[in-house]
Structures are given as C-alpha cells and as structure tokens.
Design a protein around this motif. Structure first.
Motif, mmCIF file in Angstrom:
data_model
loop_
_atom_site.group_PDB
_atom_site.id
_atom_site.type_symbol
_atom_site.label_atom_id
_atom_site.label_comp_id
_atom_site.label_asym_id
_atom_site.label_seq_id
_atom_site.Cartn_x
_atom_site.Cartn_y
_atom_site.Cartn_z
ATOM 1 N N UNK A 140 59.571 -33.988 -96.352
ATOM 2 C CA UNK A 140 58.476 -33.919 -97.318
ATOM 3 C C UNK A 140 57.410 -34.905 -96.879
ATOM 4 N N UNK A 141 56.205 -34.399 -96.648
ATOM 5 C CA UNK A 141 55.099 -35.263 -96.253
ATOM 6 C C UNK A 141 54.115 -35.415 -97.401
ATOM 7 N N UNK A 142 53.750 -36.645 -97.704
ATOM 8 C CA UNK A 142 52.830 -36.917 -98.806
ATOM 9 C C UNK A 142 51.611 -37.647 -98.263
ATOM 10 N N UNK A 143 50.449 -36.983 -98.324
ATOM 11 C CA UNK A 143 49.208 -37.606 -97.873
ATOM 12 C C UNK A 143 48.486 -38.194 -99.073
ATOM 13 N N UNK A 367 47.658 -31.623 -94.312
ATOM 14 C CA UNK A 367 47.932 -33.001 -93.919
ATOM 15 C C UNK A 367 49.370 -33.408 -94.211
ATOM 16 N N UNK A 368 49.877 -33.050 -95.390
ATOM 17 C CA UNK A 368 51.257 -33.379 -95.722
ATOM 18 C C UNK A 368 52.257 -32.689 -94.810
ATOM 19 N N UNK A 369 51.962 -31.445 -94.450
ATOM 20 C CA UNK A 369 52.829 -30.717 -93.514
ATOM 21 C C UNK A 369 52.835 -31.408 -92.155
ATOM 22 N N UNK A 370 51.680 -31.873 -91.708
ATOM 23 C CA UNK A 370 51.614 -32.593 -90.431
ATOM 24 C C UNK A 370 52.472 -33.852 -90.475
ATOM 25 N N UNK A 371 52.423 -34.585 -91.595
ATOM 26 C CA UNK A 371 53.266 -35.774 -91.738
ATOM 27 C C UNK A 371 54.740 -35.408 -91.688
ATOM 28 N N UNK A 372 55.118 -34.350 -92.429
ATOM 29 C CA UNK A 372 56.523 -33.937 -92.466
ATOM 30 C C UNK A 372 57.003 -33.474 -91.096
ATOM 31 N N UNK A 373 56.186 -32.657 -90.418
ATOM 32 C CA UNK A 373 56.579 -32.149 -89.101
ATOM 33 C C UNK A 373 56.686 -33.288 -88.095
ATOM 34 N N UNK A 374 55.726 -34.205 -88.155
ATOM 35 C CA UNK A 374 55.773 -35.353 -87.254
ATOM 36 C C UNK A 374 57.009 -36.205 -87.528
ATOM 37 N N UNK A 375 57.376 -36.314 -88.815
ATOM 38 C CA UNK A 375 58.544 -37.108 -89.169
ATOM 39 C C UNK A 375 59.851 -36.461 -88.763
ATOM 40 N N UNK A 376 59.971 -35.164 -88.989
ATOM 41 C CA UNK A 376 61.205 -34.447 -88.654
ATOM 42 C C UNK A 376 61.467 -34.468 -87.150
ATOM 43 N N UNK A 377 60.405 -34.427 -86.361
ATOM 44 C CA UNK A 377 60.562 -34.430 -84.910
ATOM 45 C C UNK A 377 60.473 -35.830 -84.316
#
Length: 386
Positions: A140-143, A367-377
């Motif tokens: 879960x990405x939170x911007x 933006x939140x999806x980018x944070x989540x994807x960056x975090x998961x990978x």
C-alpha cells in the motif's frame, strides 16, 4: 555509494525493465542497464522466488534455433493499492504489479489529524473489492501533500496544518499489508517515470498543482531526496519578493499563485464571480471570462519564472507539468513560454524542454501506486520512498 541504495536501485530498475518490456531476457537486461551479470542474475532469481516474476520460453526472431527464456511479471503475483491524500478527498487506485489499473475510488476527507489513519485505511478494502480479484495485496503506497522525512515522520503539511506526525507508524499498525509512504510530488515524479511521459528518462523535473503545489527532481535515474529526505519542495520556491502569503507561513511562494484556492481567491478579489473549484475556473476560461483569463495568464508568468530558475540551476532535458497545470495548458502555455524566453538562459532552454503532461496518465493519480511498486520490489526493505 551506500550498498543498500545501490541494491535498491538495481532491483527497481530491473523490475521496471521487465514490466515495460515483457519477455525481455536476462542478457537483454544486462545490455540495456549495463548492470553486472551476477547482479542481474541474483535479483531476477530473488524476484522469481518471491513469485513476482516468471520465466517463459521466448521464440527467436527468425523462428529458428532453440528458444530463449524471457521474463514476465507473474499474473498471479498480487495487487497494489495507492492512496493519494488531498486537502478534501482521498483518491484510491488498485493495480496489478504490471501497473494496469483495476479499480478507482474517491472518498471525501475532512482533514482531521485525530483519526487520519482510520480515514486513509477505510477505503482500501473497498477499492480492493471493486477489482473483483482474490489476489493478495502486496503493498500500500500513500502519497502525502507535505514533507516526509527519511524516518517516516510527516514533518509538515501546510495545506492541512499538520506537524510532526508518525504517519508510517500509525498506518502500519492498521494495515495488514506493508505500507510505503512518501511526498506526493516525488511520488508523482516516480509515477511519470514508471507509467507516464518519462519512461526511460534518467533526468527530468516534475511540477504539479492541485490543493498544493509539489514536484520532484528525478536525477541520474532516481528521485533526489536531499539530506533528510525533504528535497524537492518546488511549490515553496520564492518567486515574488514580499508577495502573497503562503500556507507554509512565508510569502512569495509559487504555491501562493498556483493552487486551486489561490486562484479562486484572486478571481473573486478582482471580480464578482467566485468559482467553487478548479474545474469551474476552466469552464469560465473556456467561456472567455476576462478576469479568469487574466488571472491564469499571470499565474503562467509566475510559473514560467519558477521554471526558468529550475532550468538555469539543473539544465534538465525535460520539465514536465502535471495535475491542474496540465488541464490549464491552453491558458498557461503562452505566458509560461514568454517568461521562459525572457528569463531562462538561452543555452539551456529549447522549445521541447517544457511540456504539459497528458491528463490521467502517470502523475499524482498513480503516485501511491509508484510508492507501493517501488516498495514491493525494493530488496533493501525501505518503507519511506522514494
């Protein structure tokens, strides 16, 4: 260079390459990224072990000889949820790991800090259910529209008046999936690099407006964070000496001339019409309302002045304008260009340097999806991104 940062950079770059170029082989990744063979092999194997990536036979272009192996994102890998926090609403997006949007939802937000984690997490289950998928939520990405430090503390959100909030800790206690937090401007810049106009660009500057004005400096393949993770507050670049007061407490900031609320106040001060939203400002501009057109023209001049300083300092190949700025392109572009021709160094400014983003592609929405994807990978395991 810090080894954890380097490992994170390699992992994110490799996953990004697999996502935008399905069926790419490990050899092709090495050729494209120039990473060491053992680094690529190690990271790809870890992605496969975690179920994020799969190998599959890849036929040769000539149709002859032995097929090679290509790499693809696993279709059953899981879901990502992005949450964009704005002054009066929360925007939710659910995606697969390939970035395909599966569901979206917008909920009202009263801006209260007391139960902010409840407000943010309320819509997560709802947007996941809208996907119709039974896949696990991997991240879960939170911007957030303010300063987010490297330790996950929300230092200041001028538009909401929040200070010193352990936002990562509060959200992590309520969510079963890993949570990744970051500044909305930097997150939007990442989204443009992953999904939007800046795919395969290692250097660009992103600037957007909405309830606030934010941005990100994407330099040498990653977002520049500064000493404490707070760099990139482009909305608080001082443009007009002794100018309008800003919600941050200072005066003359770019945000004091470009936010939705600032434009509404200026239009109502100069005339008898008071728009209720940015969408209505655009409607009035389309109808040829003189005061609205003049206010937007002046906003474009101020914006052009800010961009010229960024160009003169960073010499970027691209400055991308998103959010409300992209929707206002017909009414901003002329005055922006005039200011740039007057103020930017001619050796660094060309006609293709400043562009308006396509609405709905990349940017704040993802933006939140980018944070989540960056975090998961992110093999290094950081929860404060970028």
């Amino acid at each position: 260079m810090d080894r954890s940062f380097l490992r994170r950079f390699h992992a994110n770059s490799i996953f990004h390459r697999i996502r935008i170029q399905p069926d790419i082989s490990q050899r092709e990744i090495i050729e494209r990224t120039h990473f060491d063979k053992s680094t690529v092999s190690s990271i790809v194997n870890e992605f496969i072990e975690r179920g994020l990536v799969e190998r599959r036979a890849k036929a040769s272009a000539s149709g002859r000889g032995r097929p090679t192996e290509g790499l693809v994102i696993s279709p059953a890998s899981g879901l990502l949820v992005g949450v964009e926090v704005e002054a009066s609403k929360l925007i939710y997006v659910a995606c697969g790991l390939d970035g395909t949007v599966l569901a979206e939802q917008v909920l009202p937000f009263d801006g209260r800090l007391d139960d902010v984690e409840i407000a943010i997490t309320t819509g997560i289950d709802s947007v996941v259910s809208l996907t119709g998928s039974g896949a696990k939520v991997l991240g879960i990405g939170v911007s957030l529209p303010g300063l987010v430090a490297n330790d996950g503390k929300l230092v200041h959100v001028p538009v909401l008046g929040w200070r010193d909030v352990d936002i990562l800790g509060r959200l992590s206690q309520r969510c079963t999936a890993p949570v990744y937090v970051g500044n909305d401007g930097k997150a939007a810049a990442m989204a443009e690099h992953m999904f939007g106009a800046c795919v395969d660009m290692d250097n660009f500057i992103y600037l957007f407006s909405g309830s606030g004005v934010g941005g990100g400096l994407f330099l040498d393949g990653t977002v520049y964070k500064g000493a404490g993770g707070l760099a990139g507050e482009l909305g608080h670049v001082k443009i007009v000496p002794q100018g309008r007061f800003c919600s941050c407490g200072a005066s003359g900031c770019l945000a004091a001339y470009l936010t939705e609320s600032a434009l509404i106040e200026e239009i109502s001060r100069l005339g008898s019409v008071r728009p209720t939203s940015f969408a209505q400002i655009i409607e009035l501009a389309e109808a040829g309302e003189p005061i609205v057109l003049n206010v937007l023209e002046h906003a474009g001049e101020v914006l052009g002045s800010a961009i010229s300083s960024l160009i003169n300092i960073f010499n970027p190949p691209l400055v991308l304008l998103g959010g409300d700025l992209s929707a206002a392109k017909p009414y901003l572009s002329g005055s922006v260009d005039k200011a740039l021709r007057r103020l930017a160094h001619p050796a660094m400014y060309g006609e293709n340097i400043v562009k308006f983003a396509e609405p709905g592609i990349g940017g704040p929405r993802l933006g939140g999806i980018a944070l989540a994807l960056n975090g998961v990978t992110d093999i290094a395991g950081s929860h404060v991104l970028p």
